[in-house]
Design a protein around this motif. Structure first.
Motif, PDB file in Angstrom:
ATOM      1  N   TYR A  25      24.823  -2.555 -13.991  1.00  0.00           N
ATOM      2  CA  TYR A  25      23.938  -3.596 -14.507  1.00  0.00           C
ATOM      3  C   TYR A  25      22.502  -3.421 -14.004  1.00  0.00           C
ATOM      4  O   TYR A  25      21.537  -3.512 -14.778  1.00  0.00           O
ATOM      5  N   ASP A  26      22.323  -3.160 -12.719  1.00  0.00           N
ATOM      6  CA  ASP A  26      20.981  -3.003 -12.156  1.00  0.00           C
ATOM      7  C   ASP A  26      20.262  -1.795 -12.739  1.00  0.00           C
ATOM      8  O   ASP A  26      19.042  -1.822 -12.945  1.00  0.00           O
ATOM      9  N   ILE A  27      21.011  -0.734 -13.011  1.00  0.00           N
ATOM     10  CA  ILE A  27      20.406   0.472 -13.579  1.00  0.00           C
ATOM     11  C   ILE A  27      19.913   0.197 -14.995  1.00  0.00           C
ATOM     12  O   ILE A  27      18.804   0.605 -15.380  1.00  0.00           O
ATOM     13  N   VAL A  28      20.723  -0.501 -15.772  1.00  0.00           N
ATOM     14  CA  VAL A  28      20.326  -0.840 -17.140  1.00  0.00           C
ATOM     15  C   VAL A  28      19.110  -1.765 -17.118  1.00  0.00           C
ATOM     16  O   VAL A  28      18.177  -1.625 -17.916  1.00  0.00           O
ATOM     17  N   MET A  29      19.097  -2.717 -16.189  1.00  0.00           N
ATOM     18  CA  MET A  29      17.934  -3.604 -16.052  1.00  0.00           C
ATOM     19  C   MET A  29      16.675  -2.808 -15.727  1.00  0.00           C
ATOM     20  O   MET A  29      15.604  -3.047 -16.322  1.00  0.00           O
ATOM     21  N   ALA A  30      16.768  -1.869 -14.810  1.00  0.00           N
ATOM     22  CA  ALA A  30      15.604  -1.065 -14.428  1.00  0.00           C
ATOM     23  C   ALA A  30      15.091  -0.257 -15.611  1.00  0.00           C
ATOM     24  O   ALA A  30      13.869  -0.152 -15.831  1.00  0.00           O
ATOM     25  N   ALA A  31      15.998   0.309 -16.397  1.00  0.00           N
ATOM     26  CA  ALA A  31      15.588   1.074 -17.577  1.00  0.00           C
ATOM     27  C   ALA A  31      14.881   0.179 -18.585  1.00  0.00           C
ATOM     28  O   ALA A  31      13.870   0.560 -19.179  1.00  0.00           O
ATOM     29  N   PHE A  32      15.409  -1.021 -18.769  1.00  0.00           N
ATOM     30  CA  PHE A  32      14.812  -1.976 -19.700  1.00  0.00           C
ATOM     31  C   PHE A  32      13.380  -2.314 -19.289  1.00  0.00           C
ATOM     32  O   PHE A  32      12.446  -2.252 -20.108  1.00  0.00           O
ATOM     33  N   VAL A  33      13.181  -2.667 -18.033  1.00  0.00           N
ATOM     34  CA  VAL A  33      11.860  -3.070 -17.558  1.00  0.00           C
ATOM     35  C   VAL A  33      10.887  -1.896 -17.593  1.00  0.00           C
ATOM     36  O   VAL A  33       9.721  -2.048 -17.982  1.00  0.00           O
ATOM     37  N   ALA A  34      11.348  -0.699 -17.232  1.00  0.00           N
ATOM     38  CA  ALA A  34      10.477   0.477 -17.226  1.00  0.00           C
ATOM     39  C   ALA A  34       9.960   0.786 -18.630  1.00  0.00           C
ATOM     40  O   ALA A  34       8.758   1.008 -18.837  1.00  0.00           O
ATOM     41  N   ILE A  35      10.850   0.791 -19.606  1.00  0.00           N
ATOM     42  CA  ILE A  35      10.437   1.095 -20.979  1.00  0.00           C
ATOM     43  C   ILE A  35       9.539  -0.003 -21.525  1.00  0.00           C
ATOM     44  O   ILE A  35       8.562   0.260 -22.238  1.00  0.00           O
ATOM     45  N   LEU A  36       9.841  -1.242 -21.183  1.00  0.00           N
ATOM     46  CA  LEU A  36       9.013  -2.362 -21.621  1.00  0.00           C
ATOM     47  C   LEU A  36       7.580  -2.205 -21.118  1.00  0.00           C
ATOM     48  O   LEU A  36       6.614  -2.324 -21.889  1.00  0.00           O
ATOM     49  N   LEU A  37       7.414  -1.931 -19.834  1.00  0.00           N
ATOM     50  CA  LEU A  37       6.073  -1.819 -19.261  1.00  0.00           C
ATOM     51  C   LEU A  37       5.333  -0.597 -19.793  1.00  0.00           C
ATOM     52  O   LEU A  37       4.155  -0.682 -20.164  1.00  0.00           O
ATOM     53  N   LEU A  38       6.018   0.538 -19.849  1.00  0.00           N
ATOM     54  CA  LEU A  38       5.356   1.760 -20.306  1.00  0.00           C
ATOM     55  C   LEU A  38       4.923   1.668 -21.757  1.00  0.00           C
ATOM     56  O   LEU A  38       3.835   2.119 -22.130  1.00  0.00           O
ATOM     57  N   SER A  39       5.764   1.086 -22.599  1.00  0.00           N
ATOM     58  CA  SER A  39       5.412   0.989 -24.017  1.00  0.00           C
ATOM     59  C   SER A  39       4.247   0.032 -24.221  1.00  0.00           C
ATOM     60  O   SER A  39       3.437   0.211 -25.145  1.00  0.00           O
ATOM     61  N   ASN A  40       4.120  -0.981 -23.379  1.00  0.00           N
ATOM     62  CA  ASN A  40       2.998  -1.902 -23.477  1.00  0.00           C
ATOM     63  C   ASN A  40       1.719  -1.302 -22.920  1.00  0.00           C
ATOM     64  O   ASN A  40       0.628  -1.565 -23.424  1.00  0.00           O
ATOM     65  N   ILE A  41       1.822  -0.489 -21.870  1.00  0.00           N
ATOM     66  CA  ILE A  41       0.636   0.124 -21.276  1.00  0.00           C
ATOM     67  C   ILE A  41       0.077   1.218 -22.175  1.00  0.00           C
ATOM     68  O   ILE A  41      -1.128   1.296 -22.429  1.00  0.00           O
ATOM     69  N   ILE A  42       0.950   2.060 -22.694  1.00  0.00           N
ATOM     70  CA  ILE A  42       0.505   3.302 -23.326  1.00  0.00           C
ATOM     71  C   ILE A  42       0.209   3.155 -24.815  1.00  0.00           C
ATOM     72  O   ILE A  42      -0.754   3.720 -25.325  1.00  0.00           O
ATOM     73  N   GLY A  43       1.036   2.388 -25.541  1.00  0.00           N
ATOM     74  CA  GLY A  43       0.913   2.484 -26.988  1.00  0.00           C
ATOM     75  C   GLY A  43       0.616   1.230 -27.764  1.00  0.00           C
ATOM     76  O   GLY A  43       0.382   1.301 -28.971  1.00  0.00           O
ATOM     77  N   ALA A  44       0.622   0.061 -27.130  1.00  0.00           N
ATOM     78  CA  ALA A  44       0.596  -1.175 -27.915  1.00  0.00           C
ATOM     79  C   ALA A  44      -0.707  -1.382 -28.683  1.00  0.00           C
ATOM     80  O   ALA A  44      -0.701  -1.939 -29.777  1.00  0.00           O
ATOM     81  N   SER A  45      -1.849  -0.948 -28.141  1.00  0.00           N
ATOM     82  CA  SER A  45      -3.138  -1.269 -28.742  1.00  0.00           C
ATOM     83  C   SER A  45      -3.666  -0.200 -29.686  1.00  0.00           C
ATOM     84  O   SER A  45      -4.727  -0.388 -30.297  1.00  0.00           O
ATOM     85  N   LYS A  46      -2.960   0.913 -29.813  1.00  0.00           N
ATOM     86  CA  LYS A  46      -3.485   1.999 -30.640  1.00  0.00           C
ATOM     87  C   LYS A  46      -2.851   2.016 -32.020  1.00  0.00           C
ATOM     88  O   LYS A  46      -1.658   2.211 -32.152  1.00  0.00           O
ATOM     89  N   PRO A  47      -3.660   1.833 -33.089  1.00  0.00           N
ATOM     90  CA  PRO A  47      -3.120   2.018 -34.432  1.00  0.00           C
ATOM     91  C   PRO A  47      -3.163   3.491 -34.816  1.00  0.00           C
ATOM     92  O   PRO A  47      -4.168   4.177 -34.575  1.00  0.00           O
TER      93      PRO A  47
END
Length: 249
Positions: A25-47
């Motif tokens: 469970y903790d590993i899946v949670m860590a993967a979820f949070v990591a992808i959430l943060l990275l996708s928001n930092i790197i790609g959210a604002s670029k069309p």
């Protein structure tokens, strides 16, 4: 698409409240949070765009290439561990987004050392307005809870069958709400985001995210099946309080 046959190794259904400890469970949670943060930092604002045969362009948000993975992990969390534990992960992700926004604001606001040439670029990449931050957090919160709720309810309605139908159906609802909330709230009226392009991005995000979910369905089956076997559970949310504001598992 046919449902995989049940085997003798398939764990018996249990209630969400009767299981306390999990190995992964903790590993899946860590993967979820990591992808959430990275996708928001790197790609959210670029069309970005896809060229069409008639010479026109179809616009989409670059973050769509990776952000849907967080929804797939959210599906895995709800399917294997139940809505209540997925709720805990969603709030963890929400808190991580809030801290990321605060940290970005502090770091961007600090005066740069004399002679450092990167401040303008740093502000461009990490200096999102609070409008974008609030839109992102609200869209994530609504979309993820809607996704988890629909999947958990459909699991009860279908008796645990048709996982592909449940994951895709919940994604249609959750990702649809996410896209519909985020892009208009974040970018409507801003230069470089004309209304026509904005609606293209909203529709593109919704379509691409749903297609991502459908394309990765075989992977979802493998991950869900593996976790259920190794954890020895198959949680059904019968009797679960589906309020997003409850902390109890």
């Amino acid at each position: 698409m046919t449902e995989p046959a049940q085997t003798d190794a398939t764990p018996a259904p249990v209630s969400a409240a009767s299981v306390r400890h999990f190995r992964y469970y903790d590993i899946v949670m860590a993967a979820f949070v990591a992808i959430l943060l990275l996708s928001n930092i790197i790609g959210a604002s670029k069309p970005s765009y896809i060229p069409l045969p008639d010479g026109s362009q179809w616009a989409f948000g670059a973050g769509v290439l990776f952000f849907p993975i967080s929804y797939i992990i959210g599906d895995v969390l709800t399917e294997v561990y139940g809505y209540a534990r997925a709720r805990r992960v969603i709030w963890t992700g929400f808190a991580a987004l809030a801290f990321m926004a605060f940290m970005a604001w502090v770091v961007v606001s600090l005066p740069a050392a004399e002679g450092w040439p990167g401040q303008e670029s740093y502000e461009f990449v990490f200096g999102n307005s609070w409008r974008i931050v609030i839109a992102s957090m609200l869209a994530f919160w609504v979309g993820e809870f809607a996704n988890s709720y629909v999947l958990a309810r459909m699991k009860i309605w279908t008796g645990g069958r048709f996982l592909w139908m449940r994951t895709i159906g919940s994604t249609v609802v959750g990702q649809g709400l996410d896209s519909l909330i985020f892009y208009p709230l974040a970018f409507y009226g801003l230069a470089g985001w004309p209304p026509g392009q904005l609606m293209q991005v909203v529709l593109s995000q919704w379509l691409i995210k749903t297609l991502w979910e459908a394309a990765l369905t075989p992977v979802t089956y493998v991950v869900v099946g593996t976790l259920k076997r190794r954890e020895g559970v198959d949680v059904y949310d019968e009797g679960t309080d589906f309020s997003p504001f409850k902390a109890k598992v």
